[in-house]
Scaffold this motif. Structure first.
Motif, PDB file in Angstrom:
ATOM      1  N   CYS A 132       0.979  -1.004   0.126  1.00 44.93           N
ATOM      2  CA  CYS A 132       0.228   0.132  -0.402  1.00 44.93           C
ATOM      3  C   CYS A 132       0.827   1.248  -0.193  1.00 44.93           C
ATOM      4  CB  CYS A 132      -0.795   0.361   1.347  1.00 44.93           C
ATOM      5  SG  CYS A 132      -2.502  -1.755   1.097  1.00 44.93           S
ATOM      6  N   MET A 133       1.896   1.365   1.223  1.00 41.09           N
ATOM      7  CA  MET A 133       2.664   2.177   0.541  1.00 41.09           C
ATOM      8  C   MET A 133       3.950   2.715  -1.098  1.00 41.09           C
ATOM      9  SD  MET A 133       4.419   1.977   4.270  1.00 41.09           S
ATOM     10  CE  MET A 133       5.671   3.114   3.851  1.00 41.09           C
ATOM     11  N   THR A 134       3.092   2.025  -1.776  1.00 39.33           N
ATOM     12  CA  THR A 134       4.685   1.943  -2.877  1.00 39.33           C
ATOM     13  C   THR A 134       3.570   3.241  -3.288  1.00 39.33           C
ATOM     14  OG1 THR A 134       2.935   0.463  -3.489  1.00 39.33           O
ATOM     15  CG2 THR A 134       4.890  -0.053  -3.210  1.00 39.33           C
ATOM     16  N   VAL A 135       2.324   3.020  -3.345  1.00 36.84           N
ATOM     17  CA  VAL A 135       0.985   4.441  -3.817  1.00 36.84           C
ATOM     18  C   VAL A 135       0.975   5.085  -2.996  1.00 36.84           C
ATOM     19  CG1 VAL A 135      -0.914   4.683  -4.541  1.00 36.84           C
ATOM     20  CG2 VAL A 135       0.568   2.672  -4.738  1.00 36.84           C
ATOM     21  N   TYR A 136       0.518   4.763  -1.914  1.00 35.89           N
ATOM     22  CA  TYR A 136       0.590   6.145  -0.616  1.00 35.89           C
ATOM     23  C   TYR A 136       1.225   5.854   0.611  1.00 35.89           C
ATOM     24  CZ  TYR A 136      -4.352   5.190  -3.036  1.00 35.89           C
ATOM     25  OH  TYR A 136      -5.130   5.463  -3.677  1.00 35.89           O
ATOM     26  N   PRO A 137       2.301   6.913   0.339  1.00 37.38           N
ATOM     27  CA  PRO A 137       3.644   6.965   1.527  1.00 37.38           C
ATOM     28  C   PRO A 137       3.408   6.532   2.896  1.00 37.38           C
ATOM     29  CG  PRO A 137       3.707   8.197  -0.522  1.00 37.38           C
ATOM     30  CD  PRO A 137       2.487   7.417  -0.464  1.00 37.38           C
ATOM     31  N   ASN A 138       1.666   8.045   2.974  1.00 37.56           N
ATOM     32  CA  ASN A 138       1.647   7.226   4.383  1.00 37.56           C
ATOM     33  C   ASN A 138       0.352   6.225   4.874  1.00 37.56           C
ATOM     34  OD1 ASN A 138       3.478   9.732   4.648  1.00 37.56           O
ATOM     35  ND2 ASN A 138       2.086  11.438   3.604  1.00 37.56           N
ATOM     36  N   SER A 139       0.347   5.430   4.258  1.00 38.44           N
ATOM     37  CA  SER A 139      -0.900   4.501   4.776  1.00 38.44           C
ATOM     38  C   SER A 139      -0.311   3.805   6.136  1.00 38.44           C
ATOM     39  CB  SER A 139      -1.114   3.651   3.219  1.00 38.44           C
ATOM     40  OG  SER A 139       0.093   2.833   2.791  1.00 38.44           O
ATOM     41  N   TRP A 140       0.192   3.845   5.679  1.00 39.61           N
ATOM     42  CA  TRP A 140       0.989   3.229   7.547  1.00 39.61           C
ATOM     43  C   TRP A 140       0.533   3.555   8.531  1.00 39.61           C
ATOM     44  CZ3 TRP A 140       2.696   5.586  11.094  1.00 39.61           C
ATOM     45  CH2 TRP A 140       3.835   7.345  11.146  1.00 39.61           C
ATOM     46  N   LEU A 141      -0.061   4.562   8.942  1.00 38.17           N
ATOM     47  CA  LEU A 141      -0.503   5.181  10.035  1.00 38.17           C
ATOM     48  C   LEU A 141      -1.775   4.780  10.345  1.00 38.17           C
ATOM     49  CD1 LEU A 141      -0.495   6.868  12.072  1.00 38.17           C
ATOM     50  CD2 LEU A 141      -1.735   9.023  10.300  1.00 38.17           C
TER      51      LEU A 141
END
Length: 191
Positions: A99-108
């Motif tokens: 997911c972070m490859t497209v949305y870098p802040n998706s880890w939150l």
């Protein structure tokens, strides 16, 4: 084949140890007493799952369609539930990295889900079970205290203990007599 299946269930006889070991019996009783509260925590966990499943499905449903992930983690609500269950087992790094490859802040949102579901909810489960065990221990201590303070109960317990000792002695005498009889019969049958 079918007998092997039935024989495999013989292992369940090991559960009889629960009735023989007081501490295990107490733990099972405490777990059964905690079931209504554990069910409430399960409902809370399902509510958290539903909230995050809807949120993740809305946020990340297009990742697989755009070929940004190798699996369809969030395309439908049921896929998202399965992915959240996978994350609940703390196998989340691959999902989050894709997911972070497209949305870098998706880890939150993933970290928030893990903190709520794994750490808070599971600690609630442990707390409920510990509370049940503690309540059971307190009630046992109160019963022991009541038994020790009741002289009539103590007198009856001594009577039962004396009768059991008497029966045990009688059993030993009968067993010795049966052994002597068996020896006598074996010597007479050999003649």
């Amino acid at each position: 084949s079918s007998m092997q299946v039935i024989r495999a269930f013989r292992i369940l006889r090991a559960l009889r140890i629960i009735t023989r070991v007081q501490d295990l019996r107490n733990l099972v009783v405490a777990l059964l007493d905690a079931m209504p509260r554990l069910f409430a925590i399960l409902l809370l966990l399902l509510l958290v799952f539903y909230i995050f499943a809807v949120m993740f499905t809305n946020l990340y449903k297009d990742l697989y369609v755009k070929a940004d992930t190798d699996a369809d983690y969030f395309g439908r609500l049921d896929y998202t539930f399965y992915t959240l269950f996978q994350i609940l087992t703390l196998d989340w790094a691959g999902v989050v990295r894709s997911c972070m490859t497209v949305y870098p802040n998706s880890w939150l949102p993933f970290i928030i889900f893990i903190c709520i579901s794994c750490f808070i909810v599971f600690n609630l489960i442990v707390a409920v079970i510990c509370d049940s065990v503690g309540l059971l221990y307190v009630s046992e201590q109160e019963e022991k205290q009541e038994e020790e303070n009741d002289p009539e109960l103590r007198r009856r317990a001594n009577q039962v203990r004396n009768k059991l000792n008497h029966l045990n002695q009688n059993q030993e005498h009968i067993q010795a007599a049966l052994e002597d009889l068996a020896k006598l019969l074996s010597t007479t049958s050999s003649l």
